[in-house]
Design an enzyme around this catalytic site. Structure first.
Site, short mmCIF file in Angstrom:
data_model
loop_
_atom_site.label_atom_id
_atom_site.label_comp_id
_atom_site.label_asym_id
_atom_site.label_seq_id
_atom_site.Cartn_x
_atom_site.Cartn_y
_atom_site.Cartn_z
N GLU A 105 0.86 -1.19 0.00
CA GLU A 105 0.00 0.00 0.00
C GLU A 105 0.89 1.23 0.00
O GLU A 105 1.97 1.20 0.58
CB GLU A 105 -0.88 0.07 1.26
CG GLU A 105 -2.07 -0.84 1.25
CD GLU A 105 -1.79 -2.11 2.00
OE1 GLU A 105 -0.92 -2.09 2.89
OE2 GLU A 105 -2.40 -3.14 1.67
N TYR A 117 7.51 2.38 -7.59
CA TYR A 117 6.73 1.15 -7.79
C TYR A 117 6.27 1.02 -9.25
O TYR A 117 6.31 -0.07 -9.82
CB TYR A 117 5.53 1.12 -6.84
CG TYR A 117 5.89 1.20 -5.37
CD1 TYR A 117 7.04 0.59 -4.88
CD2 TYR A 117 5.09 1.91 -4.47
CE1 TYR A 117 7.38 0.67 -3.54
CE2 TYR A 117 5.43 1.99 -3.12
CZ TYR A 117 6.58 1.37 -2.67
OH TYR A 117 6.92 1.46 -1.34
C1 LIG Z 1 10.42 6.04 -1.97
C2 LIG Z 1 11.91 5.99 -1.63
C3 LIG Z 1 12.22 4.68 -0.88
C4 LIG Z 1 12.71 6.00 -2.97
O1 LIG Z 1 14.09 5.86 -2.65
P1 LIG Z 1 15.21 6.73 -3.39
O2 LIG Z 1 16.53 6.14 -3.07
O3 LIG Z 1 14.99 8.16 -3.07
O4 LIG Z 1 14.82 6.48 -4.92
P2 LIG Z 1 15.80 6.27 -6.17
O5 LIG Z 1 16.81 7.35 -6.20
O6 LIG Z 1 16.29 4.87 -6.17
O7 LIG Z 1 14.79 6.48 -7.38
C5 LIG Z 1 14.08 5.37 -7.90
C6 LIG Z 1 12.84 5.85 -8.60
O8 LIG Z 1 11.89 6.36 -7.66
C7 LIG Z 1 11.16 7.42 -8.26
N1 LIG Z 1 11.44 8.66 -7.54
C8 LIG Z 1 12.42 8.87 -6.62
N2 LIG Z 1 12.33 10.13 -6.14
C9 LIG Z 1 11.27 10.70 -6.77
C10 LIG Z 1 10.65 11.96 -6.69
N3 LIG Z 1 11.10 12.92 -5.85
N4 LIG Z 1 9.56 12.20 -7.46
C11 LIG Z 1 9.07 11.25 -8.28
N5 LIG Z 1 9.62 10.01 -8.39
C12 LIG Z 1 10.70 9.76 -7.66
C13 LIG Z 1 11.62 7.50 -9.70
O9 LIG Z 1 10.82 6.62 -10.46
C14 LIG Z 1 13.03 6.96 -9.58
O10 LIG Z 1 13.51 6.45 -10.78
P3 LIG Z 1 14.41 7.39 -11.75
O11 LIG Z 1 15.54 7.90 -10.93
O12 LIG Z 1 14.82 6.45 -12.82
O13 LIG Z 1 13.50 8.48 -12.21
C15 LIG Z 1 12.36 7.23 -0.81
O14 LIG Z 1 11.93 8.39 -1.47
C16 LIG Z 1 11.82 7.25 0.60
O15 LIG Z 1 12.43 6.70 1.52
N6 LIG Z 1 10.67 7.91 0.80
C17 LIG Z 1 10.08 8.03 2.14
C18 LIG Z 1 9.62 6.70 2.67
C19 LIG Z 1 8.47 6.16 1.86
O16 LIG Z 1 7.56 6.90 1.50
N7 LIG Z 1 8.53 4.85 1.59
C20 LIG Z 1 7.50 4.18 0.83
C21 LIG Z 1 6.37 3.80 1.70
S1 LIG Z 1 5.04 3.06 0.76
#
Ligand SMILES: CC(C)(COP(=O)(O)OP(=O)(O)OC[C@H]1O[C@@H](n2cnc3c(N)ncnc32)[C@H](O)[C@@H]1OP(=O)(O)O)[C@@H](O)C(=O)NCCC(=O)NCCS
Length: 150
Positions: A105, A117
């Site tokens: 979710e 995702y």
């Molecule tokens: C979601 C999360 C785990 C992604 O981790 P991250 O290391 O920042 O992400 P990455 O650098 O590996 O990016 C992977 C992909 O995520 C998406 N993404 C990452 N940051 C983004 C942003 N600010 N806006 C939109 N998409 C984004 C993109 O699809 C990206 O792929 P791309 O770089 O090829 O465009 C991180 O933002 C996080 O910890 N968020 C807070 C916790 C959370 O909400 N967890 C999910 C609970 S359901």
């Protein structure tokens, strides 16, 4: 940056908990992490820079299904590909444990997570009204056919 991706140890729990507290609006309690750590049905994976934990994922497995309730990257390490690498590692560990379908979710407003995702092929299968608190918000339910991924 050369990070290590590995299974969490009990020594990592404090840092995992701190990242959760600093990033998530409704963070898990330490008890929830301890339960996940000691459960036979869960795996906790981390991305680590030496002894510093940069991110983690928690997966509950009841093959052929699994639930991904938590994946978090520490604020200062976000946007550097760690979330993508962690999710890849999580899916490959799930597949190694005979998981065929992964469910999760996500908050409607959580664009970074939804982007992540979507890029792995998770499909929307429904919504849960008012699922989250702080703030109250709907959840989007998603599923991934793990066999066809990676
Ligand atoms: C979601 C999360 C785990 C992604 O981790 P991250 O290391 O920042 O992400 P990455 O650098 O590996 O990016 C992977 C992909 O995520 C998406 N993404 C990452 N940051 C983004 C942003 N600010 N806006 C939109 N998409 C984004 C993109 O699809 C990206 O792929 P791309 O770089 O090829 O465009 C991180 O933002 C996080 O910890 N968020 C807070 C916790 C959370 O909400 N967890 C999910 C609970 S359901």
């Amino acid at each position: 940056m050369a990070l290590e991706y590995r299974f969490a140890t009990e020594a990592d729990l404090e840092q995992i908990f701190e990242i959760e507290q600093s990033v998530m609006p409704c963070p898990w309690s330490m008890k929830s992490f301890q339960e996940a750590f000691s459960s036979d049905y869960s795996i906790i994976l981390v991305a680590a820079d030496d002894y510093r934990i940069c991110g983690f994922s928690v997966l509950y497995i009841t093959a052929p299904e699994a639930e991904l309730p938590d994946i978090v990257v520490s604020k200062e390490y976000q946007g550097q590909g760690i979330g993508r690498a962690l999710l890849e590692y999580t899916i490959s560990e799930a597949k190694a444990k005979k998981v065929e379908t992964i469910f999760l979710e996500v908050r409607v407003s959580n664009a970074p997570a939804r982007g992540l995702y979507d890029s792995f092929g998770f499909e929307e299968i429904g919504t849960r009204k008012y699922f989250y608190s702080n703030p109250v918000e709907d959840a989007i339910c998603m599923r991934l056919d793990a066999i066809e991924t990676l």
